[in-house]
Scaffold this active site. Structure first.
Site, short mmCIF file in Angstrom:
data_model
loop_
_atom_site.label_atom_id
_atom_site.label_comp_id
_atom_site.label_asym_id
_atom_site.label_seq_id
_atom_site.Cartn_x
_atom_site.Cartn_y
_atom_site.Cartn_z
N ASP A 97 0.79 -1.23 0.00
CA ASP A 97 0.00 0.00 0.00
C ASP A 97 0.83 1.28 0.00
OD1 ASP A 97 1.06 0.04 2.57
OD2 ASP A 97 -0.80 -0.61 3.52
N GLU A 119 0.39 -9.04 -1.32
CA GLU A 119 -0.41 -8.57 -0.18
C GLU A 119 -1.63 -7.80 -0.67
OE1 GLU A 119 1.47 -7.29 3.84
OE2 GLU A 119 0.49 -5.49 3.08
N GLU A 133 -2.48 5.09 2.63
CA GLU A 133 -2.31 3.68 2.26
C GLU A 133 -3.57 3.03 1.70
OE1 GLU A 133 -1.07 5.11 4.93
OE2 GLU A 133 0.99 4.46 5.27
N HIS A 221 4.29 5.95 14.18
CA HIS A 221 4.76 6.82 13.10
C HIS A 221 3.68 7.23 12.11
CE1 HIS A 221 4.75 2.88 11.15
NE2 HIS A 221 4.64 3.54 10.01
N ARG A 223 0.82 8.89 9.87
CA ARG A 223 0.46 10.29 9.62
C ARG A 223 -0.87 10.67 10.25
NH1 ARG A 223 2.65 8.63 4.66
NH2 ARG A 223 4.36 9.92 3.84
N HIS A 254 10.96 6.93 15.31
CA HIS A 254 11.01 7.24 13.89
C HIS A 254 11.69 8.59 13.71
CE1 HIS A 254 9.58 7.87 9.75
NE2 HIS A 254 9.26 6.59 9.74
#
Length: 392
Positions: A97, A119, A133, A221, A223, A254
């Site tokens: 993704d 996937e 994603e 991490h 967004r 991160h």
């Protein structure tokens, strides 16, 4: 002989694609294998390539300081166009993704090159969660001629959407990668000693875990959690470290400033003053798996860890409101806690204190694979009859 090009650019993609690269390269009578990396992640990508001993044939090296998703998309599109001019593969394989996957799939589509999606079929059906994603994987799914679904549920999602490509249920290649790395760590004592040294240099001494000491491993991490959500998550972590002074909390941070800024806002500028909370620099895949294997539980907003940690018998609390991996929810290996401060504290506390509850998650069967996904994918592309992965 079929020419297969594998395209990936981030560390999570590399972890899941490198075992597949090695599977194709073992079968030289059936496949010519070409690897193209975009460099969407740079140092973290290179670390994984080294672990799996994969050398790319093409490297777009698109990483630029301050780039946004538009920059990534445009650079991958134009970069892949130039690669396809040099060599036109029979099929292009992309993973999952990421923006690299979506843009590489579109670039292949523009050149009328068949696309295989590793996937395939994961869905939340909420375009903003996870963002970007969910849109990336849906766009890639509309393009793909071959869909390699990790589970029967992801196959069902594709059928519901009337995906035009063939669908194969293979299990997830991340379990193949995990098996390879764990076996390497178990069989090579010097390598395990080296991981101890690297972790100590990064800021955490694993010898602290003697005599049954518990460890909560944390990653964060995403967004969509930036801002108030992240503040709430980090505040819950501080609450937990105060509530459980005898438990170690380890957070490989991160590099994104949107991650580090709220950590400092909540914990202060000097992160070294805490006796049981260890903020360390990002880990390579090998060290992370080693530490995850030693952990008691994992608190994360990651996607891939929802698949990996249960393979090691570790309960996972997911700091997201939705997941594209509902099989793990059904199996009982993960639980959603969102960014709710009180819920995060209460669920971590329950896992630390309630052995029966802990065992119900740690001993649940991981639904994501048996370590044979790469073989099934290669068999399918070779035109061979292949078995179907079924969750036991």
């Amino acid at each position: 002989m079929k020419t297969v090009m594998l395209v990936f650019g981030t560390r999570p993609e590399a972890i899941k694609m490198c075992p597949l690269v090695n599977e194709f390269r073992k079968r030289q009578n059936e496949f010519k294998t070409i690897v193209c990396v975009t460099g969407q992640h740079r140092e973290m990508l290179d670390q994984v390539l080294k672990i799996f001993e994969v050398t790319p044939d093409f490297d777009l090296n698109i990483m630029k300081q301050g780039q946004d998703l538009t920059d990534v998309t445009s650079r991958v599109l134009t970069g892949m166009r130039d690669v396809f001019k040099e060599c036109k593969p029979d099929v292009v394989l992309v993973h999952g993704d990421t923006t690299t996957s979506m843009a590489a799939a579109m670039a292949a589509f523009y050149q009328q090159i068949p696309v295989g999606h590793i996937e395939a079929g994961l869905r939340t059906h909420n375009m903003l969660s996870p963002w970007p994603e969910e849109m990336n994987r849906q766009v890639t799914g509309r393009i793909a001629d071959y869909n390699f679904s990790p589970t029967p549920l992801s196959e069902h999602n594709l059928k519901e959407e009337k995906a035009h490509g063939k669908i194969f249920v293979t299990g997830n290649t991340v379990i193949d990668a995990l098996h390879m790395v764990v076996e390497k760590l178990k069989s090579d004592k010097a390598l395990a000693v080296e991981q101890n040294r690297i972790l100590k240099a990064a800021g955490y001494d694993v010898t602290r875990l003697s005599n049954g000491k518990k460890l909560v491993l944390i990653t964060g991490h995403r967004r969509e959690n930036f801002g108030d959500g992240f503040i709430s998550m980090v505040t819950a972590m501080k609450d937990l470290s105060g509530k459980y002074p005898d438990v170690d909390f380890v957070y490989p941070m991160h590099l994104n400033p949107n991650v580090r800024k709220p950590i400092h806002e909540v914990f202060g500028e000097d992160l070294t003053i805490y006796k049981n909370f260890f903020f360390i620099e990002p880990l390579q895949y090998l060290e992370f798996v080693y530490l995850m294997e030693k952990s008691t539980l994992v608190l994360t907003d990651s996607g891939g860890i929802q698949e990996e940690a249960p393979g090691l018998g570790k309960p996972v609390l997911v700091m997201r409101d939705t997941t594209e991996r509902p099989e793990a929810l059904s199996a009982g290996t993960v639980k959603l806690v969102g960014t709710d401060r009180d819920l995060i504290v209460s669920e971590v506390s329950r896992l630390l204190e309630d052995k029966e509850y802990y065992d119900s998650m740690s001993k649940a069967v991981n639904p994501y694979g048996d370590g044979q996904a790469c073989r099934r994918i290669a068999d399918a592309l070779a035109g061979k009859e292949t078995d179907r992965y079924e969750i036991k």
